[in-house]
Design a protein around this motif. Structure first.
Motif, mmCIF file in Angstrom:
data_model
loop_
_atom_site.group_PDB
_atom_site.id
_atom_site.type_symbol
_atom_site.label_atom_id
_atom_site.label_comp_id
_atom_site.label_asym_id
_atom_site.label_seq_id
_atom_site.Cartn_x
_atom_site.Cartn_y
_atom_site.Cartn_z
ATOM 1 N N ALA A 58 0.832 -1.207 0.000
ATOM 2 C CA ALA A 58 0.000 0.000 0.000
ATOM 3 C C ALA A 58 0.862 1.252 0.000
ATOM 4 O O ALA A 58 0.536 2.242 -0.678
ATOM 5 C CB ALA A 58 -0.936 -0.007 1.207
ATOM 6 N N GLU A 59 1.965 1.237 0.736
ATOM 7 C CA GLU A 59 2.851 2.404 0.753
ATOM 8 C C GLU A 59 3.422 2.660 -0.637
ATOM 9 O O GLU A 59 3.548 3.818 -1.060
ATOM 10 C CB GLU A 59 3.970 2.202 1.772
ATOM 11 C CG GLU A 59 3.492 2.238 3.218
ATOM 12 C CD GLU A 59 2.742 3.518 3.553
ATOM 13 O OE1 GLU A 59 3.273 4.615 3.245
ATOM 14 O OE2 GLU A 59 1.621 3.424 4.106
ATOM 15 N N LYS A 62 0.580 4.196 -2.793
ATOM 16 C CA LYS A 62 0.306 5.596 -2.441
ATOM 17 C C LYS A 62 1.364 6.540 -2.990
ATOM 18 O O LYS A 62 1.077 7.716 -3.279
ATOM 19 C CB LYS A 62 0.194 5.736 -0.920
ATOM 20 C CG LYS A 62 -1.087 5.154 -0.354
ATOM 21 C CD LYS A 62 -1.312 5.540 1.101
ATOM 22 C CE LYS A 62 -0.334 4.880 2.037
ATOM 23 N NZ LYS A 62 -0.637 5.170 3.463
ATOM 24 N N SER A 63 2.581 6.049 -3.137
ATOM 25 C CA SER A 63 3.662 6.905 -3.632
ATOM 26 C C SER A 63 3.464 7.322 -5.078
ATOM 27 O O SER A 63 4.113 8.258 -5.554
ATOM 28 C CB SER A 63 5.011 6.195 -3.474
ATOM 29 O OG SER A 63 5.140 5.137 -4.411
ATOM 30 N N THR A 67 -5.348 9.367 -6.916
ATOM 31 C CA THR A 67 -6.460 8.652 -6.303
ATOM 32 C C THR A 67 -6.705 7.354 -7.053
ATOM 33 O O THR A 67 -6.754 7.335 -8.286
ATOM 34 C CB THR A 67 -7.729 9.508 -6.325
ATOM 35 O OG1 THR A 67 -7.497 10.694 -5.568
ATOM 36 C CG2 THR A 67 -8.924 8.762 -5.755
ATOM 37 N N VAL A 107 -4.644 2.064 1.111
ATOM 38 C CA VAL A 107 -4.420 2.980 -0.015
ATOM 39 C C VAL A 107 -5.521 4.034 -0.088
ATOM 40 O O VAL A 107 -5.317 5.128 -0.617
ATOM 41 C CB VAL A 107 -4.337 2.195 -1.340
ATOM 42 C CG1 VAL A 107 -4.176 3.135 -2.537
ATOM 43 C CG2 VAL A 107 -3.169 1.210 -1.306
ATOM 44 N N GLY A 108 -6.705 3.719 0.433
ATOM 45 C CA GLY A 108 -7.868 4.592 0.267
ATOM 46 C C GLY A 108 -8.688 4.239 -0.946
ATOM 47 O O GLY A 108 -9.413 5.085 -1.495
#
Length: 275
Positions: A58-59, A62-63, A67, A107-108
């Motif tokens: 997930a990190e 996100k990088s 969205t 991640v959203g």
């Protein structure tokens, strides 16, 4: 009339030769603020890494800096591998889905879509429906403990190729639909026969189609997108409509200029939405 609450996205598999970072940059450059993600092509997320360590992956996701409204999660390696209508697959599929949902939440990602399953050896469509309903009920119970919602995409070659079967699956399982009108249009269903599924939509894919062709050039297909957008709005849909022309072996969708199709669909939505 004021603009709807629907928002534009596109899919990373629309740009199969591009990395995930390149897909995000192209989407942003076209004024499309979001990107759906999956496990295929040059933009692929690492499925095995997500299943092993979803928070670390997930990190990385996100990088990328865009969205990501939807994750396409495939349980097996093919459309029929470990499919939801195949008895004996549920326990392993639930283990994998749990990891995918942990990843999505971190991640959203708002929703995760899966495929409903196929008619497996010895089954009828109704047999497949019964098994898939039970699979989706168990998966919904799992997803209810997460922020990301679960949905399924009725598709050509699944058991849910008829809008009525897709509706039965949604109603019996309580799971929403990742709605792509093209899958029904190419099989000869009219747009108004698909419209009732808008009430069950959790995520939406956009591409032009016509009878016999899953994908058609924007000006040559039969889907009336302004009418589709209005149907979704009137059904209370406020999620993403994701532009999804593809370039792949599935259904022989090799022959379109995806960038041109992306722009045409973008402009069509924006023009309607600003009206």
């Amino acid at each position: 009339m004021s603009a709807s609450e629907m928002k534009l996205s596109t899919t990373c598999w629309t740009m199969p030769a591009c990395t995930l970072e390149e897909c995000a940059a192209i989407a942003a450059g076209l004024g499309i603020p979001a990107l759906d993600v999956g496990y295929f092509y040059a933009s692929a997320l690492d499925k095995q890494a997500i299943l092993s360590d979803p928070l670390a992956e997930a990190e990385k996701a996100k990088s990328v800096g865009i969205t990501m409204p939807n994750l396409y999660h495939l349980f097996g390696e093919t459309l029929d591998g470990r499919n939801l209508a195949l008895p004996g697959t549920l326990d392993q599929n639930l283990q994998d889905l749990k990891q995918a949902l942990i990843f999505a939440d971190a991640v959203g990602i708002a929703s995760v879509f899966v495929l409903p399953g196929v008619v497996n050896p010895g089954q009828s469509r109704q047999d497949a429906l019964k098994v898939s309903v039970e699979s989706l009920k168990a998966m919904k119970a799992l997803a209810d403990d997460h922020t990301a919602s679960l949905c399924f995409e009725p598709h050509v070659h699944s058991f849910a190729e008829h809008p009525d079967i897709a509706r039965q699956l949604a109603e019996a399982s309580g799971v929403g639909v990742c709605l792509d009108y093209a899958h029904f249009t190419c099989l000869g269903f009219t747009q108004d026969q698909v419209d009732p599924l808008a009430a069950h939509a959790t995520h939406v894919h956009l591409r032009q189609a016509t009878a016999g062709k899953l994908q058609e050039k924007f000006d040559h297909g039969t889907l009336n997108f302004p009418a589709m957008f209005a149907t979704l709005r009137d059904a209370g849909y406020t999620g993403y409509v994701s532009i999804e022309p593809v370039h792949q072996e599935y259904m022989n969708t090799w022959f379109d200029d995806n960038l041109t199709e992306m722009v045409a669909l973008r402009d069509c939505f924006n023009t309607w939405n600003e009206g």
